[in-house]
Design a protein around this motif. Structure first.
Motif, mmCIF file in Angstrom:
data_model
loop_
_atom_site.group_PDB
_atom_site.id
_atom_site.type_symbol
_atom_site.label_atom_id
_atom_site.label_comp_id
_atom_site.label_asym_id
_atom_site.label_seq_id
_atom_site.Cartn_x
_atom_site.Cartn_y
_atom_site.Cartn_z
ATOM 1 N N PHE A 7 18.360 -6.312 1.137
ATOM 2 C CA PHE A 7 19.476 -6.120 2.059
ATOM 3 C C PHE A 7 20.683 -6.888 1.524
ATOM 4 O O PHE A 7 20.655 -8.112 1.415
ATOM 5 C CB PHE A 7 19.075 -6.644 3.444
ATOM 6 N N PRO A 8 21.791 -6.191 1.172
ATOM 7 C CA PRO A 8 22.935 -6.884 0.581
ATOM 8 C C PRO A 8 23.644 -7.784 1.591
ATOM 9 O O PRO A 8 23.946 -7.356 2.702
ATOM 10 C CB PRO A 8 23.854 -5.761 0.113
ATOM 11 N N VAL A 9 23.909 -9.027 1.186
ATOM 12 C CA VAL A 9 24.597 -10.001 2.027
ATOM 13 C C VAL A 9 25.703 -10.648 1.203
ATOM 14 O O VAL A 9 25.458 -11.130 0.095
ATOM 15 C CB VAL A 9 23.622 -11.084 2.543
ATOM 16 N N PHE A 10 26.927 -10.653 1.754
ATOM 17 C CA PHE A 10 28.076 -11.265 1.107
ATOM 18 C C PHE A 10 28.692 -12.247 2.099
ATOM 19 O O PHE A 10 29.054 -11.865 3.201
ATOM 20 C CB PHE A 10 29.109 -10.216 0.696
ATOM 21 N N ALA A 11 28.793 -13.512 1.727
ATOM 22 C CA ALA A 11 29.300 -14.552 2.608
ATOM 23 C C ALA A 11 30.153 -15.525 1.813
ATOM 24 O O ALA A 11 30.066 -15.588 0.585
ATOM 25 C CB ALA A 11 28.137 -15.281 3.277
ATOM 26 N N LEU A 12 30.964 -16.302 2.530
ATOM 27 C CA LEU A 12 31.807 -17.295 1.870
ATOM 28 C C LEU A 12 31.028 -18.522 1.432
ATOM 29 O O LEU A 12 31.477 -19.270 0.588
ATOM 30 C CB LEU A 12 32.948 -17.725 2.801
ATOM 31 N N GLY A 13 29.862 -18.747 2.034
ATOM 32 C CA GLY A 13 29.111 -19.935 1.687
ATOM 33 C C GLY A 13 27.758 -19.970 2.370
ATOM 34 O O GLY A 13 27.317 -18.989 2.966
ATOM 35 N N VAL A 14 27.129 -21.125 2.266
ATOM 36 C CA VAL A 14 25.794 -21.348 2.828
ATOM 37 C C VAL A 14 25.842 -22.616 3.665
ATOM 38 O O VAL A 14 26.521 -23.577 3.309
ATOM 39 C CB VAL A 14 24.753 -21.497 1.692
ATOM 40 N N THR A 15 25.134 -22.608 4.767
ATOM 41 C CA THR A 15 25.056 -23.788 5.616
ATOM 42 C C THR A 15 23.647 -23.950 6.143
ATOM 43 O O THR A 15 22.873 -22.993 6.173
ATOM 44 C CB THR A 15 26.052 -23.705 6.800
ATOM 45 N N HIS A 16 23.308 -25.151 6.569
ATOM 46 C CA HIS A 16 21.991 -25.402 7.164
ATOM 47 C C HIS A 16 22.020 -25.175 8.675
ATOM 48 O O HIS A 16 20.985 -25.125 9.313
ATOM 49 C CB HIS A 16 21.555 -26.846 6.876
ATOM 50 N N ARG A 17 23.222 -25.011 9.239
ATOM 51 C CA ARG A 17 23.348 -24.856 10.683
ATOM 52 C C ARG A 17 23.152 -23.409 11.098
ATOM 53 O O ARG A 17 23.531 -22.491 10.387
ATOM 54 C CB ARG A 17 24.722 -25.330 11.129
ATOM 55 N N GLY A 18 22.594 -23.210 12.266
ATOM 56 C CA GLY A 18 22.333 -21.865 12.774
ATOM 57 C C GLY A 18 23.560 -21.227 13.402
ATOM 58 O O GLY A 18 24.560 -21.891 13.644
ATOM 59 N N PRO A 19 23.487 -19.925 13.691
ATOM 60 C CA PRO A 19 24.621 -19.200 14.262
ATOM 61 C C PRO A 19 24.716 -19.410 15.777
ATOM 62 O O PRO A 19 23.772 -19.863 16.419
ATOM 63 C CB PRO A 19 24.272 -17.742 13.958
ATOM 64 N N PHE A 20 25.867 -19.055 16.321
ATOM 65 C CA PHE A 20 26.026 -18.972 17.771
ATOM 66 C C PHE A 20 25.626 -17.569 18.180
ATOM 67 O O PHE A 20 26.205 -16.599 17.721
ATOM 68 C CB PHE A 20 27.484 -19.243 18.170
ATOM 69 N N ARG A 21 24.640 -17.445 18.996
ATOM 70 C CA ARG A 21 24.142 -16.122 19.375
ATOM 71 C C ARG A 21 24.883 -15.519 20.561
ATOM 72 O O ARG A 21 24.667 -14.365 20.906
ATOM 73 C CB ARG A 21 22.653 -16.206 19.677
ATOM 74 N N ASP A 22 25.765 -16.291 21.177
ATOM 75 C CA ASP A 22 26.471 -15.774 22.351
ATOM 76 C C ASP A 22 27.950 -15.511 22.068
ATOM 77 O O ASP A 22 28.791 -15.584 22.936
ATOM 78 C CB ASP A 22 26.314 -16.736 23.532
ATOM 79 N N GLY A 23 28.276 -15.203 20.823
ATOM 80 C CA GLY A 23 29.645 -14.834 20.490
ATOM 81 C C GLY A 23 30.308 -15.882 19.637
ATOM 82 O O GLY A 23 29.677 -16.849 19.252
ATOM 83 N N PRO A 24 31.521 -15.714 19.289
ATOM 84 C CA PRO A 24 32.328 -14.535 19.583
ATOM 85 C C PRO A 24 31.950 -13.378 18.656
ATOM 86 O O PRO A 24 31.385 -13.596 17.598
ATOM 87 C CB PRO A 24 33.750 -15.008 19.297
ATOM 88 N N GLY A 25 32.276 -12.173 19.054
ATOM 89 C CA GLY A 25 32.014 -11.025 18.199
ATOM 90 C C GLY A 25 32.261 -9.722 18.920
ATOM 91 O O GLY A 25 32.174 -9.654 20.149
#
Length: 121
Positions: A25-43
């Motif tokens: 699955f292709p993934v393109f991002a600005l960087g890598v972090t150890h912290r998880g995402p916010f699942r309640d937004g924004p988006g």
């Protein structure tokens, strides 16, 4: 993948990069972090976005490789595809000429001279 997405482009960081990049699955991002995402937004979904000065509309073609990501407006896909095929063919011919030692690079010297550079033997 279950949602039938073609890949992920994020103007932010991802985590679990080793696992993500090991898959298909292709993934393109600005960087890598150890912290998880916010699942309640924004988006939001199916709205125009802007990334690094590119405006991307729903339905536009987004392509990427290890060097970066590009977006092609849906109405220009066929034209850009034809130009990309021509560029690819031109580069294959050039690489074959370089390999055979027959490439003509005089245009480089001519360009340098036109721009005020001197050429020394």
């Amino acid at each position: 993948m279950r949602r039938k997405l073609g890949g992920l482009v994020i103007s932010g960081a991802i985590r679990n990069s080793e696992e993500l990049l090991a898959g298909s699955f292709p993934v393109f991002a600005l960087g890598v972090t150890h912290r998880g995402p916010f699942r309640d937004g924004p988006g939001e979904v199916n709205l125009p976005i802007a990334l690094s000065g590119m405006v991307i509309l729903p339905g536009d073609l987004v392509c990427g490789d290890a060097d970066g990501v590009v977006s092609v407006p849906r109405h220009e896909v066929e034209e850009v595809h034809a130009l990309a095929l021509k560029k690819h063919d031109d580069e294959l011919r050039l690489m074959a000429q370089i390999k055979a030692g027959t490439s003509d690079r005089r245009w480089v010297d001519e360009l340098l001279i036109r721009n005020g550079c001197s050429i020394e033997s």
